[in-house]
Design a protein around this motif. Sequence first.
Motif, PDB file in Angstrom:
ATOM      1  N   TRP A   1      -1.667   0.824   1.148  1.00 59.37           N
ATOM      2  CA  TRP A   1      -2.161   2.141   0.746  1.00 59.37           C
ATOM      3  C   TRP A   1      -3.681   2.081   0.777  1.00 59.37           C
ATOM      4  N   LEU A   2      -4.248   2.665   1.834  1.00 56.80           N
ATOM      5  CA  LEU A   2      -5.652   2.439   2.180  1.00 56.80           C
ATOM      6  C   LEU A   2      -6.459   3.730   2.121  1.00 56.80           C
ATOM      7  N   PRO A   3      -7.400   3.840   1.178  1.00 60.43           N
ATOM      8  CA  PRO A   3      -8.295   5.003   1.169  1.00 60.43           C
ATOM      9  C   PRO A   3      -9.114   5.055   2.449  1.00 60.43           C
ATOM     10  N   VAL A   4      -9.252   6.241   3.001  1.00 63.79           N
ATOM     11  CA  VAL A   4      -9.973   6.412   4.257  1.00 63.79           C
ATOM     12  C   VAL A   4     -11.388   5.850   4.161  1.00 63.79           C
ATOM     13  N   GLN A   5     -12.046   6.100   3.014  1.00 68.04           N
ATOM     14  CA  GLN A   5     -13.434   5.688   2.868  1.00 68.04           C
ATOM     15  C   GLN A   5     -13.589   4.167   2.766  1.00 68.04           C
ATOM     16  N   GLU A   6     -12.516   3.462   2.424  1.00 72.79           N
ATOM     17  CA  GLU A   6     -12.586   2.014   2.213  1.00 72.79           C
ATOM     18  C   GLU A   6     -11.993   1.226   3.373  1.00 72.79           C
ATOM     19  N   ALA A   7     -11.723   1.880   4.483  1.00 64.97           N
ATOM     20  CA  ALA A   7     -10.925   1.259   5.538  1.00 64.97           C
ATOM     21  C   ALA A   7     -11.591   0.051   6.183  1.00 64.97           C
ATOM     22  N   LYS A   8     -12.863   0.152   6.488  1.00 67.66           N
ATOM     23  CA  LYS A   8     -13.481  -0.874   7.331  1.00 67.66           C
ATOM     24  C   LYS A   8     -13.416  -2.282   6.733  1.00 67.66           C
ATOM     25  N   PRO A   9     -13.860  -2.516   5.461  1.00 67.99           N
ATOM     26  CA  PRO A   9     -13.793  -3.893   4.943  1.00 67.99           C
ATOM     27  C   PRO A   9     -12.372  -4.427   4.841  1.00 67.99           C
ATOM     28  N   VAL A  10     -11.415  -3.552   4.548  1.00 65.29           N
ATOM     29  CA  VAL A  10     -10.022  -3.991   4.454  1.00 65.29           C
ATOM     30  C   VAL A  10      -9.506  -4.410   5.822  1.00 65.29           C
ATOM     31  N   LEU A  11      -9.782  -3.598   6.818  1.00 64.89           N
ATOM     32  CA  LEU A  11      -9.329  -3.922   8.168  1.00 64.89           C
ATOM     33  C   LEU A  11     -10.025  -5.168   8.705  1.00 64.89           C
ATOM     34  N   GLU A  12     -11.266  -5.372   8.319  1.00 64.45           N
ATOM     35  CA  GLU A  12     -11.959  -6.591   8.730  1.00 64.45           C
ATOM     36  C   GLU A  12     -11.255  -7.827   8.167  1.00 64.45           C
ATOM     37  N   MET A  13     -10.765  -7.723   6.910  1.00 66.41           N
ATOM     38  CA  MET A  13     -10.034  -8.842   6.334  1.00 66.41           C
ATOM     39  C   MET A  13      -8.714  -9.056   7.069  1.00 66.41           C
ATOM     40  N   PHE A  14      -7.984  -7.976   7.316  1.00 63.91           N
ATOM     41  CA  PHE A  14      -6.703  -8.098   8.002  1.00 63.91           C
ATOM     42  C   PHE A  14      -6.876  -8.591   9.436  1.00 63.91           C
ATOM     43  N   GLU A  15      -8.015  -8.297  10.021  1.00 64.67           N
ATOM     44  CA  GLU A  15      -8.261  -8.765  11.381  1.00 64.67           C
ATOM     45  C   GLU A  15      -8.239 -10.293  11.438  1.00 64.67           C
ATOM     46  N   GLN A  16      -8.628 -10.948  10.329  1.00 62.46           N
ATOM     47  CA  GLN A  16      -8.663 -12.405  10.273  1.00 62.46           C
ATOM     48  C   GLN A  16      -7.403 -13.014   9.651  1.00 62.46           C
ATOM     49  N   TRP A  17      -6.552 -12.192   9.076  1.00 56.72           N
ATOM     50  CA  TRP A  17      -5.407 -12.704   8.313  1.00 56.72           C
ATOM     51  C   TRP A  17      -4.485 -13.572   9.157  1.00 56.72           C
ATOM     52  N   HIS A  18      -4.328 -13.255  10.423  1.00 53.75           N
ATOM     53  CA  HIS A  18      -3.386 -13.999  11.250  1.00 53.75           C
ATOM     54  C   HIS A  18      -3.760 -15.474  11.370  1.00 53.75           C
ATOM     55  N   ARG A  19      -4.979 -15.840  11.025  1.00 50.52           N
ATOM     56  CA  ARG A  19      -5.412 -17.235  11.095  1.00 50.52           C
ATOM     57  C   ARG A  19      -5.077 -18.005   9.814  1.00 50.52           C
ATOM     58  N   HIS A  20      -4.696 -17.314   8.764  1.00 55.25           N
ATOM     59  CA  HIS A  20      -4.428 -17.973   7.486  1.00 55.25           C
ATOM     60  C   HIS A  20      -3.045 -18.603   7.492  1.00 55.25           C
ATOM     61  N   PRO A  21      -2.864 -19.773   6.860  1.00 53.06           N
ATOM     62  CA  PRO A  21      -1.538 -20.409   6.848  1.00 53.06           C
ATOM     63  C   PRO A  21      -0.425 -19.525   6.299  1.00 53.06           C
ATOM     64  N   LEU A  22      -0.715 -18.684   5.307  1.00 57.97           N
ATOM     65  CA  LEU A  22       0.324 -17.843   4.713  1.00 57.97           C
ATOM     66  C   LEU A  22       0.707 -16.668   5.600  1.00 57.97           C
ATOM     67  N   ALA A  23      -0.074 -16.395   6.635  1.00 58.30           N
ATOM     68  CA  ALA A  23       0.258 -15.284   7.531  1.00 58.30           C
ATOM     69  C   ALA A  23       1.599 -15.500   8.204  1.00 58.30           C
ATOM     70  N   GLU A  24       2.028 -16.735   8.320  1.00 60.85           N
ATOM     71  CA  GLU A  24       3.337 -17.005   8.904  1.00 60.85           C
ATOM     72  C   GLU A  24       4.459 -16.464   8.028  1.00 60.85           C
ATOM     73  N   LEU A  25       4.157 -16.223   6.755  1.00 64.16           N
ATOM     74  CA  LEU A  25       5.180 -15.817   5.799  1.00 64.16           C
ATOM     75  C   LEU A  25       5.059 -14.352   5.391  1.00 64.16           C
ATOM     76  N   LEU A  26       3.976 -13.706   5.771  1.00 64.33           N
ATOM     77  CA  LEU A  26       3.806 -12.277   5.518  1.00 64.33           C
ATOM     78  C   LEU A  26       2.999 -11.715   6.678  1.00 64.33           C
ATOM     79  N   SER A  27       3.669 -11.016   7.586  1.00 64.21           N
ATOM     80  CA  SER A  27       3.003 -10.685   8.853  1.00 64.21           C
ATOM     81  C   SER A  27       3.196  -9.253   9.315  1.00 64.21           C
ATOM     82  N   CYS A  28       3.931  -8.449   8.606  1.00 67.19           N
ATOM     83  CA  CYS A  28       4.246  -7.104   9.083  1.00 67.19           C
ATOM     84  C   CYS A  28       3.724  -6.076   8.087  1.00 67.19           C
ATOM     85  N   PHE A  29       2.770  -5.242   8.528  1.00 66.66           N
ATOM     86  CA  PHE A  29       2.116  -4.290   7.643  1.00 66.66           C
ATOM     87  C   PHE A  29       2.157  -2.881   8.233  1.00 66.66           C
ATOM     88  N   ALA A  30       2.147  -1.896   7.364  1.00 66.40           N
ATOM     89  CA  ALA A  30       2.028  -0.492   7.783  1.00 66.40           C
ATOM     90  C   ALA A  30       1.038   0.200   6.864  1.00 66.40           C
TER      91      ALA A  30
END
Length: 303
Positions: free
Chosen positions: A77-106
């Motif tokens: 649940w992402l406020p429009v005004q706050e999108a960029k820093p959140v998406l920047e974090m998610f852009e890197q999430w796939h490199r984290h070890p736990l990403a193998e266990l939580l990988s599908c977002f909407a």
Amino acid sequence: MPALKWNGASIKRNRKTKSLRVLNLALLTLGLSHGVAQAQPIVWKAWQYQQELPRAMALMHGASCPGAAPAEVTQVWLPVQEAKPVLEMFEQWHRHPLAELLSCFAVRWVENPDALDCQSFGERRHQRCQLPLLPAEAGQRHIVIRDVATASASPRQMVIASDTRMDVFAHEVAHWLGFVDEYPMSASLAQHYCRGSYDHPSLNVVLTDSVQMSAAELKQLWQRLPWRQAVGDWRLLGELQESGMWRLGSPTGTAVGLYASRTCAALDDVYSWKPVARMTAMEYHDVNYWPEVYLQIADGLDR
């Protein structure tokens, strides 16, 4: 309107030959009430971020996470005004070890965060939100982006700030996966968890009411360890005393065994134990250390 979809890079599991599902972030442009944004301005925003964050915001058609069951999709649940820093974090999430266990977002775009009806509670003023969920979303996990000082997670809902660092986010994801804090819990939380009132047993901490056990008791403890398959012999969990009793605690140099954690330090009559000697991200998130055995436990040692 066709959904916008984020396809991250495919990730292969290091521990298994099976592939991890491609990381997807679908930008659902549902015109719901309660402050969820309408389609037209969101399309423009999504296109803007797609230009800035190509990995996170590839413009595509189709459903989120092909083949995924609804319960496997985590709503953000992402406020429009706050999108960029959140998406920047998610852009890197796939490199984290736990990403193998939580990988599908909407993504669920939010125009008015106050309309989500979030309330603070507890000593640390954690927030929980009454989200306008569709029936199919009730069994999903939800990440709510709010202006909060402290990130927190309940079984189905996580509340974090837009500038939350990835190591903090990973710590909260680990709570979802079944891990508890290894730093000293507050007195009230220790009374709840360390007295056995948690909704589910934790994967990284076991509790005892003594630091000494008989051989039979130590064998029983070994049998109930979530990480038992990583400990080849029950005698690696303690040291034999002259009395014939075993003092809990693995010998120095044991890779995976039984080591004191500080989880229940607020109580005098409960002792908490973890699998590894080294400080992990469940004690201090900024050390960012995720032992291999933790990843194996979360993923299922028997699979």
